[in-house]
Design an enzyme around this catalytic site. Structure first.
Site: not given
Length: 448
Positions: A82, A161, A168, A183, A187
């Site tokens: 990520h 989320d 956001r 967040s 996930k």
């Protein structure tokens, strides 16, 4: 539950209990807490932060709001990566098929553009027909067949989320360590991973421009992962200039395909190889980072990585011909070259200004309802430290029309500074594990 009292409690610097977080997230997911109240609470968190127990409770509540991907008994290890977001960051498009072609299952679950940064889903959807809205069943079946799926956050995975992420983006509450950590990790921890590698951006184009805050975010996410049985490693990478040359959805897909041919920009290749090597080593698919990198390079030179990407594109409804013919991608109607207005050394290529200009051109979202124009963006061919001549082509603007070209040219004049001094900062500055900062960039085979 009286939501205004919770907002006031957080606003005044007090902690909410795990039970309050659990109830709040459940009620918000069910649509019983309106966005305007959640926006106020998010802003309170931006200013007041979250205590460790609150962060853990928020993350767990977001995971519990949906289902999980399950890989018990899977024949190969499962890993993901990520990025905290940047400009020109198309690493996921290159890394996922590259790692999958080396025998690691990759459930690459990504997001849309957030603020001034691009989103992997928006890039993938610039490929005609490409579907990112896979169900968990579809994703698992595809991973079993191909070793890789590239999908958006499904309705089953952390639906709380998904709502908060979009909120956001349009309420000025992105740049918060606890909100970013919760967040991302909600996930990823729902993916059933054997290992997770984080690309934490730092510099003027990152959400967290300060390296100390970026380190804090990395350590926070590593703690959340390790405490929940998911080994996690983070690299801090530079986002004080765009990554690669292409910035904009379809343009970045084209550059990613070139990277899978081994012809990508040097900085993009180095960051991708470093993160991918961490993934292989973390889950035991390679004995160390050096061997991991060797295997990844072989996957590229042999064509296996590009073939895997083509198979993923076809499996998800896209046109696989794009890997051989970039003209399959949607094309901008207006293109113009930007030339250096003076000679000298490039001092700055400001990624945040370029990212915002892509949004202004229509390549990002200013509101939840905005659609994306995949064709617009920039190709910037210089980096800080480069010497240029007056009149030399150093970038191109891709726009819908001439008014967009004018907007893009003005943005480049602001973003690119040419003077007497300029230097390139380290591409990878830190490697962080649960043990701390334990290796210099040179150990990753990256320039320092």
């Amino acid at each position: 539950m009286v939501i205004p009292r919770l907002i006031e409690h957080k606003r005044d610097g007090h902690a909410l209990t795990p039970e309050q977080w659990s109830s709040l997230i459940r009620e918000y997911t069910l649509g019983r807490v309106p966005d305007y109240q959640m926006s106020a609470l998010l802003m309170a968190i931006v200013f007041r932060g979250l205590e460790p127990a609150e962060l853990a409770a928020l993350t767990d509540a977001m995971i519990a709001s949906g289902d999980r991907l399950r890989f018990e008994g899977h024949p190969v290890p499962v890993a993901d990566k990520h990025s905290t977001g940047g400009v020109g960051d198309k690493v996921s498009l290159v890394l996922a098929p590259m790692v999958a072609s080396c025998g690691v299952a990759v459930p690459m679950m990504s997001g849309r553009g957030l603020g001034h940064t691009g989103g992997t889903l928006d890039k993938l959807e610039s490929i005609p027909g490409f579907r990112t809205d896979l169900s968990l069943r579809e994703a698992r079946d595809q991973i079993d067949r191909l070793g890789c799926a590239m999908l958006g956050q499904t309705p089953e995975i952390a639906p709380a989320d998904k709502r908060l992420y979009a909120l956001r983006d349009v309420t000025g509450t992105v740049e918060s360590v606890p909100l970013l950590a919760a967040s991302i990790m909600s996930k990823k921890l729902a993916e059933g991973l054997n290992g997770l590698v984080l690309d934490v951006k730092t510099g003027s184009g990152a959400f967290l421009t300060d390296s100390a805050l970026a380190l804090e975010l990395a350590r926070t996410m590593i703690g959340l992962g390790e405490s929940r049985g998911c080994p996690t490693v983070a690299l801090l990478t530079a986002m004080d200039r765009p990554l690669g040359r292409a910035c904009g959805n379809a343009l970045e897909v084209e550059e990613a395909i070139e990277a899978l041919r081994g012809r990508g920009p040097a900085d993009l290749m180095e960051v991708t190889y470093a993160l991918a090597a961490e993934m292989l080593a973390l889950v035991g698919a390679a004995p160390d980072l050096i061997e991991a990198r060797r295997r990844l390079e072989e996957a590229v030179t042999s064509g296996r990585a590009l073939e895997t990407f083509a198979r993923v594109i076809e499996a998800q409804g896209g046109n696989p011909a794009v890997v051989d013919d970039p003209a399959v991608l949607p094309q901008a109607r207006a293109v113009e070259v930007f030339r250096a207005e003076r000679g000298g050394r490039v001092e700055r290529v400001e990624p945040r200004r370029i990212g915002r200009a892509i949004v202004e051109l229509g390549g990002g979202r200013a509101t939840l309802e905005d659609s994306i124009d995949p064709t617009v963006g920039f190709v910037v061919t210089v980096k800080p430290g480069d010497v240029v001549r007056a009149g030399e082509p150093i970038a191109s603007v891709f726009a819908r029309d001439q008014s967009g070209v004018a907007l893009g040219m003005a943005a480049l004049r602001e973003a690119v500074t040419i003077g007497e001094h300029g230097r390139l900062t380290p591409l990878i500055s830190h490697r962080i594990t649960a043990r701390g900062v334990d290796a210099p960039p040179e150990a990753l085979g990256c320039p320092s």
